[in-house]
Design an enzyme around this catalytic site. Structure first.
Site, short mmCIF file in Angstrom:
data_model
loop_
_atom_site.label_atom_id
_atom_site.label_comp_id
_atom_site.label_asym_id
_atom_site.label_seq_id
_atom_site.Cartn_x
_atom_site.Cartn_y
_atom_site.Cartn_z
N LYS A 1 -4.60 5.40 8.86
CA LYS A 1 -5.80 5.48 8.03
C LYS A 1 -6.93 6.06 8.87
CE LYS A 1 -7.74 2.90 4.19
NZ LYS A 1 -7.87 1.61 3.51
N ARG B 1 0.86 -1.19 0.00
CA ARG B 1 0.00 0.00 0.00
C ARG B 1 0.89 1.24 0.00
NH1 ARG B 1 -4.14 0.57 4.87
NH2 ARG B 1 -2.41 1.55 5.97
N SER C 1 -12.60 -4.68 2.16
CA SER C 1 -12.84 -4.04 3.46
C SER C 1 -14.33 -3.83 3.66
CB SER C 1 -12.12 -2.68 3.52
OG SER C 1 -10.73 -2.86 3.50
#
Length: 210
Positions: free
Chosen positions: A139, A40, A111
């Site tokens: 996040k 990521r 998710s």
């Protein structure tokens, strides 16, 4: 890639380490027992070409350790580097569309944070689901449910679940006992003085909870 061990997924974050430490940190984490890598890159520091070249290095490392490489969000990058799968959120392309664009034997994670999102991901053929457990600085805009919320949501799920967000050696056991298949970790490893030791501590806690 037949290995789909979801026990310990390390999510990359280049913002916590100097550039020259990125690959060595991943290598140390893999040697310590990491079972999956999710690449990521959200820092905004790297160009698409730099991200591609870095992801190629990560893919080669994962192959060396026979550990699956999952790309976060970006289908184009996953296809370009020959990743083993893709993890998508609720704002990304729907999974059924992803599967049409990238057919074959892959690992797909989604998710989720509600029964409706769970039902949709299961219907579209997700292999595992990701649930936000605790608040995290990496996040801040995601849904964190806490241990009780994760436990309640797990009752709605038939697929394996990975908990992410603020995971540590102290809170991971409760998530495993609640029914999670594994945990996804970011800052607890990337910010640790010894990433390998951090992986081992969380893995030990997870294994003891099973």
């Amino acid at each position: 890639m037949n290995n789909r061990d979801l026990t310990f997924c390390l999510v990359t974050d280049s913002g916590f380490r100097r550039d020259e430490e990125f690959i060595p940190t991943l290598e140390a984490a893999l040697e310590a027992g990491t079972t999956m890598i999710q690449y990521r890159e959200k820092s905004g520091r790297l160009s698409d070409r730099q991200i591609y070249l870095q992801a190629l290095e990560v893919a080669a490392l994962c192959r060396r350790f026979s550990v699956p490489l999952i790309i976060d969000d970006r289908l184009d990058l996953a296809m370009a580097v020959g990743a083993d799968g893709l993890h998508i959120g609720q704002k990304d392309l729907p999974l059924d569309v992803v599967k049409k664009l990238w057919p074959g034997e892959r690992i797909f994670g989604v998710s989720v944070a509600s029964p409706e999102e769970i039902a949709s991901a299961e219907a579209e053929g997700a292999d595992y689901l990701g649930i936000g457990a605790f608040p995290t600085e990496t996040k801040p805009d995601y849904s964190s449910l806490g241990s009780d919320g994760v436990s309640l949501l797990l009752k709605e799920i038939s697929l394996p679940v990975i908990a992410i967000g603020g995971i540590t050696a102290s809170n991971a056991p409760g998530l495993i006992r609640a029914g999670c298949a594994g945990v996804a970790v970011v800052s607890s490893v990337w910010k640790a003085p010894s990433p390998a030791m951090a992986v081992q501590e969380i893995l030990d806690a997870v294994h003891k909870a099973r």
